[in-house]
Motif scaffolding. Structure first.
Motif, PDB file in Angstrom:
ATOM      1  N   CYS A  74       0.839  -1.201   0.000  1.00 32.59           N
ATOM      2  CA  CYS A  74       0.000   0.000   0.000  1.00 32.59           C
ATOM      3  C   CYS A  74       0.880   1.259   0.000  1.00 32.59           C
ATOM      4  CB  CYS A  74      -0.920  -0.009   1.219  1.00 32.59           C
ATOM      5  SG  CYS A  74      -2.007   1.415   1.304  1.00 32.59           S
ATOM      6  N   LEU A  75       1.926   1.256   0.820  1.00 30.48           N
ATOM      7  CA  LEU A  75       2.803   2.419   0.893  1.00 30.48           C
ATOM      8  C   LEU A  75       3.558   2.646  -0.405  1.00 30.48           C
ATOM      9  CD1 LEU A  75       3.803   2.118   4.562  1.00 30.48           C
ATOM     10  CD2 LEU A  75       3.279   4.292   3.487  1.00 30.48           C
ATOM     11  N   SER A  76       3.967   1.567  -1.073  1.00 29.71           N
ATOM     12  CA  SER A  76       4.689   1.795  -2.331  1.00 29.71           C
ATOM     13  C   SER A  76       3.751   2.378  -3.389  1.00 29.71           C
ATOM     14  CB  SER A  76       5.404   0.532  -2.805  1.00 29.71           C
ATOM     15  OG  SER A  76       4.480  -0.402  -3.253  1.00 29.71           O
ATOM     16  N   LYS A  77       2.487   1.933  -3.388  1.00 28.29           N
ATOM     17  CA  LYS A  77       1.505   2.520  -4.317  1.00 28.29           C
ATOM     18  C   LYS A  77       1.235   3.980  -3.963  1.00 28.29           C
ATOM     19  CE  LYS A  77      -1.040  -1.661  -5.531  1.00 28.29           C
ATOM     20  NZ  LYS A  77      -2.197  -2.489  -5.135  1.00 28.29           N
ATOM     21  N   LEU A  78       1.101   4.241  -2.673  1.00 27.59           N
ATOM     22  CA  LEU A  78       0.848   5.601  -2.205  1.00 27.59           C
ATOM     23  C   LEU A  78       2.020   6.512  -2.576  1.00 27.59           C
ATOM     24  CD1 LEU A  78      -1.009   7.500  -0.655  1.00 27.59           C
ATOM     25  CD2 LEU A  78      -0.013   6.658   1.469  1.00 27.59           C
ATOM     26  N   ARG A  79       3.231   6.032  -2.370  1.00 24.22           N
ATOM     27  CA  ARG A  79       4.418   6.820  -2.742  1.00 24.22           C
ATOM     28  C   ARG A  79       4.409   7.145  -4.223  1.00 24.22           C
ATOM     29  NH1 ARG A  79       8.146   3.299   1.140  1.00 24.22           N
ATOM     30  NH2 ARG A  79       8.809   4.903   2.603  1.00 24.22           N
ATOM     31  N   ALA A  80       4.073   6.145  -5.045  1.00 24.30           N
ATOM     32  CA  ALA A  80       4.036   6.353  -6.494  1.00 24.30           C
ATOM     33  C   ALA A  80       3.000   7.410  -6.860  1.00 24.30           C
ATOM     34  CB  ALA A  80       3.735   5.041  -7.205  1.00 24.30           C
ATOM     35  N   LYS A  81       1.834   7.359  -6.217  1.00 24.77           N
ATOM     36  CA  LYS A  81       0.769   8.314  -6.524  1.00 24.77           C
ATOM     37  C   LYS A  81       1.119   9.723  -6.040  1.00 24.77           C
ATOM     38  CE  LYS A  81      -2.967   4.965  -6.819  1.00 24.77           C
ATOM     39  NZ  LYS A  81      -4.263   4.522  -6.297  1.00 24.77           N
ATOM     40  N   LEU A  82       1.832   9.814  -4.938  1.00 24.26           N
ATOM     41  CA  LEU A  82       2.236  11.126  -4.424  1.00 24.26           C
ATOM     42  C   LEU A  82       3.297  11.768  -5.320  1.00 24.26           C
ATOM     43  CD1 LEU A  82       2.377  10.406  -0.598  1.00 24.26           C
ATOM     44  CD2 LEU A  82       0.851  12.033  -1.722  1.00 24.26           C
ATOM     45  N   GLY A  83       4.103  10.937  -5.972  1.00 25.91           N
ATOM     46  CA  GLY A  83       5.094  11.470  -6.898  1.00 25.91           C
ATOM     47  C   GLY A  83       6.317  12.049  -6.213  1.00 25.91           C
ATOM     48  N   GLU A  84       7.051  12.855  -6.980  1.00 27.23           N
ATOM     49  CA  GLU A  84       8.321  13.421  -6.495  1.00 27.23           C
ATOM     50  C   GLU A  84       8.112  14.845  -6.000  1.00 27.23           C
ATOM     51  OE1 GLU A  84      11.296  11.820  -6.352  1.00 27.23           O
ATOM     52  OE2 GLU A  84      10.243  10.029  -7.002  1.00 27.23           O
ATOM     53  N   PRO A  85       8.959  15.323  -5.083  1.00 28.37           N
ATOM     54  CA  PRO A  85       9.929  14.541  -4.322  1.00 28.37           C
ATOM     55  C   PRO A  85       9.218  13.619  -3.336  1.00 28.37           C
ATOM     56  CG  PRO A  85       9.819  16.786  -3.474  1.00 28.37           C
ATOM     57  CD  PRO A  85       8.947  16.732  -4.694  1.00 28.37           C
ATOM     58  N   PRO A  86       9.854  12.513  -2.936  1.00 24.59           N
ATOM     59  CA  PRO A  86       9.186  11.570  -2.049  1.00 24.59           C
ATOM     60  C   PRO A  86       8.812  12.219  -0.713  1.00 24.59           C
ATOM     61  CG  PRO A  86      11.428  10.838  -2.601  1.00 24.59           C
ATOM     62  CD  PRO A  86      11.211  12.133  -3.289  1.00 24.59           C
ATOM     63  N   LEU A  87       7.645  11.907  -0.218  1.00 22.98           N
ATOM     64  CA  LEU A  87       7.161  12.485   1.034  1.00 22.98           C
ATOM     65  C   LEU A  87       7.233  11.505   2.185  1.00 22.98           C
ATOM     66  CD1 LEU A  87       3.911  14.453   0.147  1.00 22.98           C
ATOM     67  CD2 LEU A  87       6.105  15.353   0.889  1.00 22.98           C
ATOM     68  N   ILE A  88       6.990  10.233   1.879  1.00 19.29           N
ATOM     69  CA  ILE A  88       6.929   9.250   2.954  1.00 19.29           C
ATOM     70  C   ILE A  88       8.300   8.621   3.102  1.00 19.29           C
ATOM     71  CG2 ILE A  88       5.886   7.091   3.738  1.00 19.29           C
ATOM     72  CD1 ILE A  88       3.445   7.859   1.921  1.00 19.29           C
ATOM     73  N   ARG A  89       8.833   8.681   4.322  1.00 13.86           N
ATOM     74  CA  ARG A  89      10.128   8.048   4.513  1.00 13.86           C
ATOM     75  C   ARG A  89       9.986   6.852   5.453  1.00 13.86           C
ATOM     76  NH1 ARG A  89      12.446  10.199   9.276  1.00 13.86           N
ATOM     77  NH2 ARG A  89      11.128  11.827  10.117  1.00 13.86           N
ATOM     78  N   THR A  90      10.835   5.887   5.225  1.00  8.23           N
ATOM     79  CA  THR A  90      10.860   4.708   6.084  1.00  8.23           C
ATOM     80  C   THR A  90      11.825   5.007   7.221  1.00  8.23           C
ATOM     81  OG1 THR A  90      10.449   3.290   4.196  1.00  8.23           O
ATOM     82  CG2 THR A  90      11.331   2.225   6.181  1.00  8.23           C
ATOM     83  N   VAL A  91      11.354   4.851   8.458  1.00  8.60           N
ATOM     84  CA  VAL A  91      12.208   5.048   9.625  1.00  8.60           C
ATOM     85  C   VAL A  91      12.619   3.644  10.067  1.00  8.60           C
ATOM     86  CG1 VAL A  91      12.384   6.029  11.920  1.00  8.60           C
ATOM     87  CG2 VAL A  91      10.895   7.107  10.222  1.00  8.60           C
ATOM     88  N   GLN A  92      13.871   3.328   9.831  1.00  7.12           N
ATOM     89  CA  GLN A  92      14.363   1.961  10.036  1.00  7.12           C
ATOM     90  C   GLN A  92      14.008   1.427  11.421  1.00  7.12           C
ATOM     91  OE1 GLN A  92      15.630   0.847   7.107  1.00  7.12           O
ATOM     92  NE2 GLN A  92      15.275  -1.125   8.095  1.00  7.12           N
ATOM     93  N   GLY A  93      13.342   0.290  11.458  1.00  4.37           N
ATOM     94  CA  GLY A  93      12.993  -0.338  12.727  1.00  4.37           C
ATOM     95  C   GLY A  93      11.864   0.322  13.476  1.00  4.37           C
ATOM     96  N   VAL A  94      11.316   1.408  12.937  1.00  6.96           N
ATOM     97  CA  VAL A  94      10.247   2.121  13.637  1.00  6.96           C
ATOM     98  C   VAL A  94       8.963   2.112  12.832  1.00  6.96           C
ATOM     99  CG1 VAL A  94       9.531   4.281  14.742  1.00  6.96           C
ATOM    100  CG2 VAL A  94      11.950   3.646  14.718  1.00  6.96           C
ATOM    101  N   GLY A  95       9.044   2.549  11.583  1.00  3.23           N
ATOM    102  CA  GLY A  95       7.846   2.611  10.773  1.00  3.23           C
ATOM    103  C   GLY A  95       7.990   3.618   9.645  1.00  3.23           C
ATOM    104  N   TYR A  96       6.940   4.399   9.446  1.00  2.00           N
ATOM    105  CA  TYR A  96       6.908   5.333   8.322  1.00  2.00           C
ATOM    106  C   TYR A  96       6.541   6.719   8.825  1.00  2.00           C
ATOM    107  CZ  TYR A  96       6.743   0.912   5.918  1.00  2.00           C
ATOM    108  OH  TYR A  96       7.022  -0.354   5.482  1.00  2.00           O
ATOM    109  N   ALA A  97       7.096   7.724   8.171  1.00  2.00           N
ATOM    110  CA  ALA A  97       6.802   9.103   8.575  1.00  2.00           C
ATOM    111  C   ALA A  97       6.634   9.963   7.329  1.00  2.00           C
ATOM    112  CB  ALA A  97       7.907   9.657   9.453  1.00  2.00           C
ATOM    113  N   LEU A  98       5.861  11.026   7.471  1.00  2.00           N
ATOM    114  CA  LEU A  98       5.638  11.953   6.369  1.00  2.00           C
ATOM    115  C   LEU A  98       6.569  13.136   6.545  1.00  2.00           C
ATOM    116  CD1 LEU A  98       3.599  11.754   4.061  1.00  2.00           C
ATOM    117  CD2 LEU A  98       2.178  13.352   5.296  1.00  2.00           C
TER     118      LEU A  98
END
Length: 97
Positions: free
Chosen positions: A73-97
């Motif tokens: 879901c997040l990879s699809k959401l990232r693709a739809k949001l486009g560039e520059p990327p908004l959602i970042r993966t926080v290693q071992g924690v989760g995802y942040a905008l």
């Protein structure tokens, strides 16, 4: 007067009543899951949200936490949001905008 709950961060506008979202004025065609995930991330206001919490809040109770549903879901959401990327993966924690 009644105001529509709008979330706005980084050029992303999300209208939780109309269930519409846009980035920099460009409408985003999101699935209900993608919309929910985006809303949860916006509400977190930059704080990381764990995949477990996303699964708990955006999927039903019977979702299998090991399916990779959140990642997909997040990879699809990232693709739809486009560039520059908004959602970042926080290693071992989760995802942040």
């Amino acid at each position: 007067p009644y105001t529509v709950p709008l979330l706005e961060r980084h050029g992303v506008r999300l209208d939780s009543v109309r269930r519409t979202a846009s980035r920099d004025g460009r409408a985003l065609d999101l699935s209900p899951k993608e919309f929910s995930v985006l809303q949860i991330l916006l509400e977190a206001d930059g704080a990381p949200v764990s995949a477990e919490e996303l699964l708990e809040r955006a999927w039903d109770a019977h979702a299998d936490p090991f399916t990779g549903a959140v990642r997909v879901c997040l990879s699809k959401l990232r693709a739809k949001l486009g560039e520059p990327p908004l959602i970042r993966t926080v290693q071992g924690v989760g995802y942040a905008l």
